[in-house]
Design an enzyme around this catalytic site. Structure first.
Site, mmCIF file in Angstrom:
data_model
loop_
_atom_site.group_PDB
_atom_site.id
_atom_site.type_symbol
_atom_site.label_atom_id
_atom_site.label_comp_id
_atom_site.label_asym_id
_atom_site.label_seq_id
_atom_site.Cartn_x
_atom_site.Cartn_y
_atom_site.Cartn_z
ATOM 1 N N CYS A 135 -95.092 19.295 42.786
ATOM 2 C CA CYS A 135 -95.882 19.067 41.618
ATOM 3 C C CYS A 135 -96.595 20.188 41.535
ATOM 4 O O CYS A 135 -97.029 20.760 40.296
ATOM 5 C CB CYS A 135 -96.764 17.929 41.876
ATOM 6 S SG CYS A 135 -98.575 17.798 40.860
ATOM 7 N N GLU A 205 -89.333 15.362 39.261
ATOM 8 C CA GLU A 205 -90.002 16.125 38.186
ATOM 9 C C GLU A 205 -89.133 16.372 37.157
ATOM 10 O O GLU A 205 -89.594 16.473 35.967
ATOM 11 C CB GLU A 205 -90.340 17.570 39.042
ATOM 12 C CG GLU A 205 -91.531 17.619 40.140
ATOM 13 C CD GLU A 205 -92.988 17.289 39.122
ATOM 14 O OE1 GLU A 205 -92.896 17.539 37.984
ATOM 15 O OE2 GLU A 205 -93.901 17.076 39.852
#
Ligand SMILES: Cc1ncc(CN)c(N)n1
Length: 220
Positions: A135, A205
């Site tokens: 992240c 992601e």
């Protein structure tokens, strides 16, 4: 080889897929339709509030006060910088209070955050950082790559500026260094588990861009 280097190499294919995803390239050249970015903002606000809770669980699981303090400072960073950026975007995109209060996360946002909570509740601090590091790190690399881009849409210019900035780079490096230090003290089985978790987050992601691009909803 540094553990972080090993992780970065193992995740390379999925990170490359993120770099070239039409959601990301559409931010860079300004062609991404705003309704898809709005779907991203709503889901990302949910994601970031869970992310902050996972960072706080990292503060609780740290074995020294300095690290607890730093993980708690990262919670404040998520709240003060990223979530407040989203507040601003919400205003610019005309997201209403009603939309926010009735919002339910899309399947991918729910699954990704569940993966992070799993790492936080079943693992140690190394597991938590391995799950949350893509992240930080992937967004920083995207921000860096997009620095030269000048999309006409002001929201996209702000988004690029936020993630390519120096403040974010320092936070990313701090977590990379922390994970490398932990990796030196644990077993190879721990490192393999952390690597799997890092790779799962890296794939999520990618799926998160895809979720926003396709305005993913629950099928039934
Ligand atoms: C899904 C996701 N991943 C990462 C980031 C950057 N912290 C974010 N805002 N949202």
């Amino acid at each position: 080889m540094l553990f972080s280097k090993r992780l970065r190499e193992a995740a390379d294919a999925s990170w490359e897929a993120s770099f070239s995803h039409p959601f990301v390239t559409g931010i860079a050249d300004g062609t991404l339709p705003l309704d898809r970015f709005k779907h991203y903002v709503l889901n990302d606000a949910y994601y970031l509030s869970c992310f902050a809770q996972v960072q706080a669980l990292g503060a609780a699981k740290a074995t020294d006060l300095h690290t607890s303090n730093r993980m708690a400072a990262h919670v404040q960073g998520t709240y003060g910088a990223e979530l407040s950026l989203h507040e601003k975007f919400s205003g610019m995109l005309g997201i209403t209070d009603e939309e926010r209060s009735s919002f339910q996360p899309a399947p991918t946002a729910y699954a990704y955050t569940s993966h992070m909570f799993r790492a936080a509740y079943t693992g140690h601090l190394g597991d938590i950082i391995a799950a949350i590091l893509p992240c930080y790190w992937l967004y920083y690399e995207i921000g860096e790559r997009l620095q030269g881009a000048k999309p006409d849409e002001p929201i996209y210019r702000e988004w690029i500026a936020a993630y390519g900035g120096e403040w974010f780079k320092e936070l990313v490096q701090e977590q990379i260094d922390r994970l490398d230090a932990i990796a030196d003290t644990v077993t190879e089985a721990d490192r393999e588990r952390m690597q799997r978790s890092f790779l799962i987050s890296s794939r999520y992601e990618y799926l998160f861009w895809d979720m926003a691009y396709k305005k993913e909803q629950w099928p039934v």
